[in-house]
Design an enzyme around this catalytic site. Sequence first.
Site, short mmCIF file in Angstrom:
data_model
loop_
_atom_site.label_atom_id
_atom_site.label_comp_id
_atom_site.label_asym_id
_atom_site.label_seq_id
_atom_site.Cartn_x
_atom_site.Cartn_y
_atom_site.Cartn_z
N ARG A 39 0.84 -1.20 0.00
CA ARG A 39 0.00 0.00 0.00
C ARG A 39 0.87 1.25 0.00
O ARG A 39 1.97 1.25 0.56
CB ARG A 39 -0.91 -0.01 1.24
N ASN A 49 7.75 0.88 0.62
CA ASN A 49 7.83 -0.32 -0.22
C ASN A 49 8.67 -0.14 -1.48
O ASN A 49 9.13 -1.13 -2.05
CB ASN A 49 6.41 -0.78 -0.60
N ARG A 98 -5.88 -2.65 -5.97
CA ARG A 98 -6.87 -2.89 -4.93
C ARG A 98 -7.94 -1.80 -4.90
O ARG A 98 -7.70 -0.65 -5.28
CB ARG A 98 -6.20 -3.01 -3.56
N SER A 107 -7.87 -1.10 6.96
CA SER A 107 -7.99 -2.36 6.21
C SER A 107 -6.93 -3.35 6.67
O SER A 107 -5.78 -2.99 6.92
CB SER A 107 -7.86 -2.12 4.71
N SER A 109 -4.72 -7.09 6.21
CA SER A 109 -4.13 -7.90 5.13
C SER A 109 -5.14 -8.92 4.63
O SER A 109 -5.22 -9.18 3.42
CB SER A 109 -2.87 -8.61 5.64
N GLN A 130 5.88 -10.72 2.58
CA GLN A 130 5.98 -9.36 3.10
C GLN A 130 7.08 -8.60 2.36
O GLN A 130 8.19 -9.10 2.21
CB GLN A 130 6.31 -9.39 4.59
N ARG A 188 18.19 -19.06 35.76
CA ARG A 188 18.29 -18.52 34.42
C ARG A 188 19.19 -19.41 33.56
O ARG A 188 20.35 -19.65 33.91
CB ARG A 188 18.87 -17.10 34.44
#
EC number: 2.7.7.43
Length: 432
Positions: A39, A49, A98, A107, A109, A130, A188
């Site tokens: 997007r 992106n 889209r 919105s 995924s 991704q 630990r």
Amino acid sequence: MAAAKKRTQSDIEDVRDRKAKVIKDSGEKRHIAALILARGGSKGIPLKNIKVLAGVPLIGWVLRAAVDSKQFDSVWVSTDHDDIEKVAKTWGAQVHRRSPEVSKDSSSSLDTIQEFARLNPEVDVICHIQATSPCLHPFHLKEALEMITKQGFTSVFSVVRRHHFRWQEVKKGGSVATQPLNLDPCNRPRRQDWDGELCENGSFYIYTRATIERGLQGGKWAYYEMLPEYSVDIDVDIDWPVAEQRVLRFGYFGLDKPEVVRLLLCNVSGCLTDGRVLISVSGEEMVSVNTRDTMGIRMLQREGVEVILISSSEDLLTKALADNLSQRTGCEVRQLGKDIQGEVIAMMDDKDLDWKEVAYMGNDAPDVDCLNLAGLSAVPRDAPVVAINAAKYSCHSAAGLGAVREFSEHILLLKKKAKSQMEQDRIHRNTF
């Protein structure tokens, strides 16, 4: 009545799963699509992106891995932005434009993937990759997809092993004590004595159509573990330089081995120089050359890479200027005509070279064909969009201000990376 309705829906889902199993058992080919959601309204990093990471638009890294894996019948980018669409097509993807309904900040995924599935009924398996996973390699996708196609899982997602001790969050200023969530503070464990925990790393999610129709994950699911070096998170600006260093070391650079580069063809105007020609009062032409760029050229020459400076018919150099550049850089300077690609091919034939052995640095529309064909190609930061889209590497530096040096270092880095891998392969062969 509600229970009966629920059973009916469950029956429908069972039928879908059995149908998928019949297809698998019969060996019938299923359409497998890769889908990258990109997007335009990224909040953390604007237009993240397609922001250039290590010389490549961010989505270019995952698109290269998806295409080169040869596992997909189609590769898609889902976007609402014109610039992202252009970059996606340049890197070999189809585009799902889209709808406004799934392009909102609210919105999910799932909304977008379900819309894509409705519009592409031929798709049986969706691999949602991704864009923020630049260290993804083709073998990751191949091995994970085989869990769907050969092992019968209906949902597969990528994970990474983390060794983090987690504690309960409490309100600041309160009197409530925090509590450990995954450890005994009195005992630990050392890192090497603890297997750690599996956490989603967000690289990819693979689902059958039946699964995606009822949610992102479900049915017979499985995880695919990736090593930490391949797991990169990019959410805010501070992540970017860290991711860039990681991808230079662990990223996937394509099928062609970069160590075969034997020749760099570099434009003088707009690459080695800033494109300006200075004219003295006596009519003498002069250009400005950055010493960082000439040093980059010499670095390549020391590693056995021949460098030829080229100038087109539209940017003619005087003989005196060409001779001066040749002397200063130690390179041959060639004047090319209007058919740049044809003359470059003739030059390659004379030297018995293939395109994968050639690196090309250009700066404008006449260079596009060579930028597309060369094994490695680059443009300066200030090149026009048509050239940037064709190049495999976009420099952070502008023309005449270190771009040639930057591309030279990129070539040498890839050669070093490939040489290291070849040495590792040799050790493995000799050992086993």
